[in-house]
Design a protein around this motif. Structure first.
Motif, PDB file in Angstrom:
ATOM      1  N   ALA A 145      -4.266  -3.778  -4.987  1.00 15.76           N
ATOM      2  CA  ALA A 145      -4.964  -5.053  -5.206  1.00 15.76           C
ATOM      3  C   ALA A 145      -4.340  -5.823  -6.365  1.00 15.76           C
ATOM      4  N   ASP A 146      -3.965  -5.112  -7.435  1.00 14.65           N
ATOM      5  CA  ASP A 146      -3.306  -5.773  -8.569  1.00 14.65           C
ATOM      6  C   ASP A 146      -2.002  -6.418  -8.133  1.00 14.65           C
ATOM      7  N   GLN A 147      -1.226  -5.681  -7.332  1.00 13.22           N
ATOM      8  CA  GLN A 147       0.071  -6.206  -6.873  1.00 13.22           C
ATOM      9  C   GLN A 147      -0.109  -7.432  -5.986  1.00 13.22           C
ATOM     10  N   LEU A 148      -1.116  -7.377  -5.105  1.00 10.69           N
ATOM     11  CA  LEU A 148      -1.342  -8.480  -4.170  1.00 10.69           C
ATOM     12  C   LEU A 148      -2.158  -9.609  -4.786  1.00 10.69           C
ATOM     13  N   LEU A 191       0.832  -1.201   0.000  1.00 14.82           N
ATOM     14  CA  LEU A 191       0.000   0.000   0.000  1.00 14.82           C
ATOM     15  C   LEU A 191       0.868   1.252   0.000  1.00 14.82           C
ATOM     16  N   GLU A 192       1.929   1.223   0.798  1.00 17.18           N
ATOM     17  CA  GLU A 192       2.870   2.350   0.853  1.00 17.18           C
ATOM     18  C   GLU A 192       3.563   2.530  -0.486  1.00 17.18           C
ATOM     19  N   ALA A 193       4.007   1.423  -1.094  1.00 18.82           N
ATOM     20  CA  ALA A 193       4.700   1.498  -2.390  1.00 18.82           C
ATOM     21  C   ALA A 193       3.790   2.042  -3.478  1.00 18.82           C
ATOM     22  N   CYS A 194       2.493   1.767  -3.361  1.00 18.80           N
ATOM     23  CA  CYS A 194       1.513   2.238  -4.360  1.00 18.80           C
ATOM     24  C   CYS A 194       0.914   3.576  -3.979  1.00 18.80           C
ATOM     25  N   ARG A 195       1.436   4.223  -2.946  1.00 20.14           N
ATOM     26  CA  ARG A 195       0.973   5.528  -2.501  1.00 20.14           C
ATOM     27  C   ARG A 195      -0.531   5.574  -2.261  1.00 20.14           C
ATOM     28  N   GLY A 196      -1.053   4.509  -1.661  1.00 21.31           N
ATOM     29  CA  GLY A 196      -2.453   4.472  -1.288  1.00 21.31           C
ATOM     30  C   GLY A 196      -3.426   4.158  -2.407  1.00 21.31           C
ATOM     31  N   ASP A 197      -2.913   3.870  -3.612  1.00 26.48           N
ATOM     32  CA  ASP A 197      -3.791   3.517  -4.736  1.00 26.48           C
ATOM     33  C   ASP A 197      -4.295   2.090  -4.517  1.00 26.48           C
ATOM     34  N   LEU A 198      -5.584   1.963  -4.168  1.00 24.45           N
ATOM     35  CA  LEU A 198      -6.127   0.655  -3.792  1.00 24.45           C
ATOM     36  C   LEU A 198      -6.202  -0.298  -4.978  1.00 24.45           C
TER      37      LEU A 198
END
Length: 544
Positions: free
Chosen positions: A517-520, A506-513
């Motif tokens: 979600a795509d990363q996880l 979440l931190e790496a994506c700067r809060g972009d949910l």
């Protein structure tokens, strides 16, 4: 003769109100792929809707002329290049002609001409195009070098030359994007609150940013808040601020999002996920333009509100305050999904290749598109897949596809097998529709035991890891999908992700949910639900 000018019902919105009568539409052919990438997005008129009954139109190497008068350039409606023919040696001087057949259009191909494919199928002699297909847009592949989209183009509003600010960051060559730029310009000129609606990935945040940058508040802050990340018990303090000692742990006073956006713009993203507990206070703040920090006195605010959601706020399960919706939607802008303006695919791909290549420090392989015949054939086949793909993730998904292509390619284009299969799997071509219909009976009767690991993985990816959608796709029960995930070492639910990993991504994506979600590789909706249950101190500081 079919009624090509029949109107379609539209939802009330700023964009919809700018729609013109169907009789003012033009049938056009837009370049999706060409050996020269600067030609992508250029189009040529075929005929108006009023003149289609007498249509007789020819296309080939030396005629007609294509131009980008309405392209997504950063200049106001001025051509970036001179009108030019397709001018490709692999295309015949006379490649095809279109005539009105009485029941639709008929495409005729002369003997001995270049290869012509319509919707991925070879045209030998002639092939008919029905009005429904034409409404959706019909792909035309010429030789192995050019891909066109035959489609209707709505007439667009005339924009003044000064309408050139950041609304032109909204890239595209379609009449939809033309109208959207015009609408953003109009919205920016007012100080009204704006509600932006659209599917995930359609560019809602980009539109909000363009409105702010074109407004009188542009020198002030644009403060964004993810409403899905608000903690119900602390949402009042997060939005309106809190006085020192207002609650346990409040060692000092804190500013809320409204206070940080004072005299600027507040962007409420994921509006449909707003905790029900805070909605009455939010409504009062908007009506009175006053807030009351927790434990503090009433303060006057001067804030413009932009909000966005992909949720149906009128749905019963949404649990959203109707009065709040109407108060936020003084102006409403509805964004179209990419599948409804596929003529923009070429322009967007060109843009994303440039930005992603620069970001990753890699060579932009678009400069080598036309280096040889084999390379051209591979590129044109890729663009046929791109223009036929349904784009459930819209422009964001297209950007991610380009990122995968940039990462996997070095000097020449390389399409990873998994990406190739994904693009082929979710296609909207007629042949794919026939195949889907043929499989529907099998799907309805299938059991999870009959679903291969590969098919299960594709269904998860295709449906964004949403269990209900995956179950419908495979024709199985939700419980069986949950069970398959729980027994798998490759997949998991959002609730199974370790907290430290979730917060790190979440931190790496700067809060972009959506990106998180795509990363996880989990459901974005389930992820939002889990974040709402987390204590405020567990979230990254900029989301707290």
């Amino acid at each position: 003769m079919p009624d090509f000018s029949a109107s379609e019902a539209t939802l009330p919105s700023v964009v919809a109100s700018l729609d013109t009568a169907r009789s003012e539409r033009q049938l056009v052919a837009t370049i999706i792929f060409h050996p020269n990438p600067s030609r992508w997005g250029q189009y040529t008129p075929v005929c108006s809707a009023a003149d289609i009954s007498g249509l007789h139109w020819s296309l080939g190497r030396v005629s007609p002329l294509f131009s980008d008068t309405h392209s997504g350039s950063h200049t106001a409606r001025s051509p970036t290049s001179q009108a030019t023919t397709l001018n490709d040696p692999c295309i015949s001087r006379h490649a095809l002609s279109l005539d009105n057949s009485g029941a639709g259009l008929r495409m005729s191909v002369p003997d001995g001409g270049c290869r012509v494919r319509m919707e991925g199928r070879d045209v030998v002699g002639y092939s008919d195009i029905d009005p429904v297909s034409l409404e959706q847009g019909v792909s035309i592949a010429l030789a192995h070098t050019v891909v066109l989209l035959l489609h209707w183009r709505e007439s667009t509003p005339d924009m003044d030359s000064e309408e050139t600010f950041d609304s032109f960051d909204l890239l595209g060559c379609s009449s939809y994007v033309d109208r959207l730029r015009h609408t953003v310009t109009q919205a920016a000129a007012t100080d009204s609150d704006v509600l932006i609606l659209g599917e995930s990935g359609t560019g809602k945040e980009l539109v909000a940013s363009a409105i702010h940058r074109g407004s009188a508040r542009s020198l002030r802050s644009l403060v964004a808040v993810n409403m899905a990340a608000l903690t119900p018990s602390l949402s009042a303090a997060q939005l309106f601020g809190a006085a020192k000692g207002a609650y346990t742990g409040a060692a000092s006073s804190s500013l809320g999002y409204f206070q940080r956006a004072q005299r600027g713009t507040l962007f409420l993203d994921e509006l449909g996920e707003t905790p029900p507990e805070i909605q009455p206070q939010l409504l009062r703040a908007l009506q009175e333009r006053e807030i009351q920090p927790v434990g503090g006195g009433i303060e006057t605010i001067d804030v413009r509100i932009l909000s966005a959601t992909d949720a149906n706020l009128d749905a019963e399960q949404c649990n959203f305050n109707a009065a709040l919706k109407h108060r936020l939607g003084a102006l409403t802008i509805e964004l179209e999904p990419l599948r409804l303006h596929r003529e923009d695919v070429g322009v967007l791909v060109q843009h994303f290749f440039g930005t992603v290549s620069r970001e990753l420090g890699k060579h932009n392989i678009l400069t080598t598109v036309a280096k040889d015949g084999l390379s051209l054939a591979r590129w044109s086949e890729l663009f046929l897949l791109l223009v036929h793909y349904n784009w459930p993730g819209n422009v964001r998904e297209l950007a991610n596809v380009v990122r995968q292509l940039v990462v996997s390619s070095m000097v020449d284009l390389v399409v990873a097998p998994s990406l190739l299969q994904r693009l082929r799997q979710n296609s909207n071509t007629a042949s794919s529709a026939v195949a889907e219909m043929g499989q529907s009976a099998t799907r309805a009767a299938s059991t999870m035991e009959a679903v291969s690991d590969e098919r299960f993985a594709l269904a998860l990816d295709r449906n964004g890891y949403e269990v209900a959608s995956v179950a419908r796709d495979l024709g199985v029960s939700r419980q069986s999908v949950y069970r398959r995930i729980s027994l798998s070492t490759d997949f998991r639910l959002a609730s199974d992700v370790p907290l430290h990993e979730l917060l790190q991504v979440l931190e790496a994506c700067r809060g972009d949910l959506e990106q998180t979600a795509d990363q996880l590789r989990v459901s974005s909706k389930a992820l939002r639900g889990r974040l709402r249950q987390l204590p405020n101190e567990s979230l990254p500081t900029y989301m707290s």
